[in-house]
Design an enzyme around this catalytic site. Structure first.
Site, PDB file in Angstrom:
ATOM      1  N   GLU A  38       0.865  -1.167   0.000  1.00 23.56           N
ATOM      2  CA  GLU A  38       0.000   0.000   0.000  1.00 23.56           C
ATOM      3  C   GLU A  38       0.914   1.232   0.000  1.00 23.56           C
ATOM      4  O   GLU A  38       1.819   1.322   0.844  1.00 23.56           O
ATOM      5  CB  GLU A  38      -0.890   0.010   1.247  1.00 23.56           C
ATOM      6  N   ARG A 263       5.569 -12.880   9.291  1.00 23.77           N
ATOM      7  CA  ARG A 263       6.132 -11.536   9.122  1.00 23.77           C
ATOM      8  C   ARG A 263       7.531 -11.505   9.685  1.00 23.77           C
ATOM      9  O   ARG A 263       7.818 -12.195  10.667  1.00 23.77           O
ATOM     10  CB  ARG A 263       5.342 -10.532   9.962  1.00 23.77           C
ATOM     11  N   LYS A 273       4.766   0.487   8.806  1.00 22.25           N
ATOM     12  CA  LYS A 273       4.818   1.816   8.188  1.00 22.25           C
ATOM     13  C   LYS A 273       4.139   2.847   9.075  1.00 22.25           C
ATOM     14  O   LYS A 273       4.585   3.985   9.178  1.00 22.25           O
ATOM     15  CB  LYS A 273       4.105   1.788   6.835  1.00 22.25           C
TER      16      LYS A 273
HETATM   17  P1  ATP Z   1       2.804  -2.013   7.349  1.00 20.57           P
HETATM   18  O1  ATP Z   1       2.136  -2.308   8.644  1.00 20.57           O
HETATM   19  O2  ATP Z   1       4.244  -1.749   7.492  1.00 20.57           O
HETATM   20  O3  ATP Z   1       2.093  -0.995   6.535  1.00 20.57           O
HETATM   21  P2  ATP Z   1       1.585  -3.871   5.690  1.00 20.57           P
HETATM   22  O4  ATP Z   1       1.526  -5.337   5.758  1.00 20.57           O
HETATM   23  O5  ATP Z   1       0.333  -3.122   5.944  1.00 20.57           O
HETATM   24  O6  ATP Z   1       2.730  -3.382   6.603  1.00 20.57           O
HETATM   25  P3  ATP Z   1       1.707  -3.526   2.911  1.00 20.57           P
HETATM   26  O7  ATP Z   1       2.128  -2.324   2.179  1.00 20.57           O
HETATM   27  O8  ATP Z   1       0.295  -3.912   2.849  1.00 20.57           O
HETATM   28  O9  ATP Z   1       2.194  -3.336   4.372  1.00 20.57           O
HETATM   29  O10 ATP Z   1       2.649  -4.751   2.550  1.00 20.57           O
HETATM   30  C1  ATP Z   1       2.941  -5.230   1.265  1.00 20.57           C
HETATM   31  C2  ATP Z   1       3.350  -6.656   1.406  1.00 20.57           C
HETATM   32  O11 ATP Z   1       4.474  -6.765   2.275  1.00 20.57           O
HETATM   33  C3  ATP Z   1       2.247  -7.484   2.017  1.00 20.57           C
HETATM   34  O12 ATP Z   1       2.109  -8.660   1.262  1.00 20.57           O
HETATM   35  C4  ATP Z   1       2.713  -7.751   3.407  1.00 20.57           C
HETATM   36  O13 ATP Z   1       2.229  -8.961   3.876  1.00 20.57           O
HETATM   37  C5  ATP Z   1       4.233  -7.726   3.257  1.00 20.57           C
HETATM   38  N1  ATP Z   1       4.852  -7.332   4.512  1.00 20.57           N
HETATM   39  C6  ATP Z   1       4.640  -6.204   5.218  1.00 20.57           C
HETATM   40  N2  ATP Z   1       5.360  -6.215   6.356  1.00 20.57           N
HETATM   41  C7  ATP Z   1       6.048  -7.380   6.378  1.00 20.57           C
HETATM   42  C8  ATP Z   1       6.964  -7.988   7.295  1.00 20.57           C
HETATM   43  N3  ATP Z   1       7.294  -7.392   8.429  1.00 20.57           N
HETATM   44  N4  ATP Z   1       7.461  -9.192   6.967  1.00 20.57           N
HETATM   45  C9  ATP Z   1       7.141  -9.800   5.824  1.00 20.57           C
HETATM   46  N5  ATP Z   1       6.281  -9.291   4.921  1.00 20.57           N
HETATM   47  C10 ATP Z   1       5.734  -8.087   5.186  1.00 20.57           C
HETATM   48 MG    MG Z   2      -1.205  -2.292   5.213  1.00 19.20          MG
END
Ligand code: ATP
Ligand code: MG
Length: 559
Positions: A38, A263, A273
């Protein structure tokens, strides 16, 4: 980076096994994956794990991977983040097949929503958000139907069209999938799939005032792109029944398989983020690319190499259970890569003068220094040497113990690549601080070898005072003092106040390129340092990428 180096095909894991089984069963022919961030912030080390997995899997199986912006929350997303994400994925060494936005599919998603309504599988709910929440029940109590659940498809369709046409204010209606309010899985209790938001979207502008929610968007976007394996983190496990329900009901041309993995959680850092955004917004760091942040942009500026990040992701592997990875794993992956590739130079961070009283005034010479002691291909450089040098303050000590193989009055050491010097006396300033260390040198020890075979134990680094380049150096360390800041209600008090110590008066040997910020140097005996993006010939600035050894390991042992 060649494709081969980013693929870890040797060790087996459950994702690879699942894909191999799908190929063996002829369910798929070509493997298609996606990395779907995102654009609501910069990517961090956690995303690197997902990037390596998704792109790496596609490479390994000869398929392809899309970079898809999952942009369904217009309030939080921006083009700045989009550009940063593209740059970071490329820097890690990956290329995408296509780079769509989920918002590119808003038209198709709308049509799919209409199909659900027509099938009687979705309805417009006009309860307040509060009532919707209450009526969905809790973990122990089933939900109950609200008064709008049995609206006819015709009525729902008319209302949904009016929602799209902008006839209602935010929050007046939502579209919900009609599944099972009594399901043990709360995600299945008639989840909201569309809501009204009168905001401008960075990609679609003002075309839409209704926006689909993540769960509805994600699976259908995967299907539209022909994704075969939708690899996501464990928190989506409970969403998988909904992912499958939507695809089963709508029957798009392909039904991707969702597989979850753990994760990445890394000690002394945040991998969210939203939380990183707080640090940026409130000025606890200098921005998303602050070199203390484990964002990809911060790591790049800090001097991490893409190879070390990819290698780290390979080393930690894939699991189905959340665990905390030790920071030392990441740091050691970096040290190992830099040790083999960094060019060696000399710099002095806390300078004091060393004066060689028997070296002719106004004389100078060049000594030859190797650029990499283990790798002759790196060649040599010429280093200016003269009567006045800078050495590190802690390379001199009064009344030093026997094992202090550096300078104290009467002791002889080797100046790296140059000569043996013997300390004669120390001149102090009025305040007692050291002004200069006076030595004599042995003219027959040029190159660091004495003519008579006499050995010295210690070798210290130095920079010729007249030739030294002044630099500001940021001594960077972990941003948090506690291994799991995310577990704190308020992680701000756990920030490490010494995560950046600025030294303004460092001295660099002239062969250091102060604007090259591609690969860190090793400053001998001090660690790895990279020129900052704001470094210039007028004002050189270096960031300490990493110390040579893990200084935290010792602290841990003392506990
Ligand atoms: P954040 O909380 O940092 O925004 P998110 O999962 O909401 O993390 P996204 O932008 O939706 O962030 O993530 C894109 C991809 O990266 C998703 O498939 C998510 O599962 C993966 N991802 C995000 N954080 C991690 C992590 N700590 N370890 C492994 N994969 C991750
Ligand atoms: Mg997210």
């Amino acid at each position: 980076m060649s494709d081969a180096s980013i693929v870890d095909a040797d060790t087996s894991n459950f994702i690879r096994d699942a894909i191999n089984a799908d190929i063996a069963d002829e369910k798929i022919s070509k493997v298609i994956t996606r990395f779907p961030p995102e654009p609501n912030g910069y990517l961090h080390i956690g995303h690197a794990k997902s990037i390596c997995l998704n792109f790496g899997t596609a490479i390994e199986f000869g398929g392809h991977c899309n970079l898809r912006f999952d942009d369904t929350n217009p309030e939080k997303e921006s083009v700045e983040y989009i550009n940063a994400i593209r740059r970071d994925v490329e820097w890690l060494g990956f290329s995408w097949n296509s780079n769509p936005h989920a918002s590119d599919y808003f038209g198709q998603l709308y049509d799919y929503a209409v199909q659900l309504i027509k099938q009687g599988d979705a309805y417009v709910d006009s309860q307040t958000a509060e009532d919707i929440r209450t009526n969905r029940g809790t973990l122990t109590e089933p939900g109950i139907a609200g008064p709008y659940r049995n609206r006819s498809p015709e009525e729902n369709l008319a209302l949904f069209e009016q929602m799209k046409a902008g006839e209602f204010a935010d929050g007046v209606h939502v579209l919900r999938a009609k599944i099972d309010l009594e399901s043990g899985n709360i995600n299945m209790r008639d989840p909201v799939i569309y809501r009204i938001r009168h905001v401008t979207h960075h990609n679609t502008g003002d075309t839409w005032c209704i926006y689909p929610l993540y769960d509805f968007t994600h699976g259908l976007s995967d299907a539209i792109e022909g994704v075969t394996h939708s690899l996501c983190t464990l928190e989506f496990m409970d969403h998988r029944p909904l992912y499958d329900w939507i695809l089963d009901k709508l029957d798009p041309p392909c039904h991707p398989r969702q597989i979850e993995f753990a994760r990445l959680q890394l000690e002394y850092s945040l991998t969210s983020k939203r939380k990183l955004n707080l640090l940026v917004r409130d000025g606890h760091v200098d921005g998303w690319d602050d070199p203390r942040m484990l964002t990809i942009a911060g790591m790049r500026r800090r001097g991490f190499t893409p190879q070390s990040v990819v290698e780290f992701c390979r080393m930690i592997g894939m699991t189905k259970k959340d665990s905390m990875i030790e920071m030392a794993v990441l740091e050691n992956a970096l040290r190992e890569d830099l040790n083999s590739r960094s060019t060696r130079r000399m710099a002095v961070i806390n300078p004091i003068k060393l004066i060689i009283e028997n070296y002719p005034e106004d004389h100078e010479e060049m000594v030859t220094g190797s650029n990499h002691p283990q790798n002759p291909d790196y060649g040599t450089r010429q280093i200016p040497f003269s009567r006045e040098l800078y050495i590190e303050q802690d390379d001199y000590m009064d009344d030093a113990p026997k094992k202090f193989f550096r300078l104290t009055v009467g002791r002889e050491v080797r100046l790296r690549f140059a000569y043996y010097v013997t300390c004669k006396e120390v001149i102090r300033n009025e305040d007692g601080s050291i002004n200069s260390v006076i030595c004599t040198y042995d003219p027959n020890s040029r190159g660091g070898k004495s003519a008579d075979g006499r050995k010295v134990k210690g070798t210290i680094h130095w920079v010729s005072a007249n030739h030294a380049v002044n630099a500001k150096v940021n001594l960077l360390d972990r941003l948090f003092l506690t291994p799991n800041p995310a577990a704190e209600d308020d992680f701000i008090p756990t920030l490490n106040p010494e995560s950046r110590v600025v030294v303004n008066n460092a001295k660099l040997e002239p062969a250091i390129d102060v604007t090259d910020n591609i690969l860190a140097y090793q400053f001998e005996r001090l660690g790895y340092f990279i020129s900052d993006i704001h470094s210039s010939i007028e004002q050189p600035i270096f960031n300490r990428t990493m110390t040579l050894r893990d200084s935290w390991a010792k602290m841990g042992q003392q506990k």
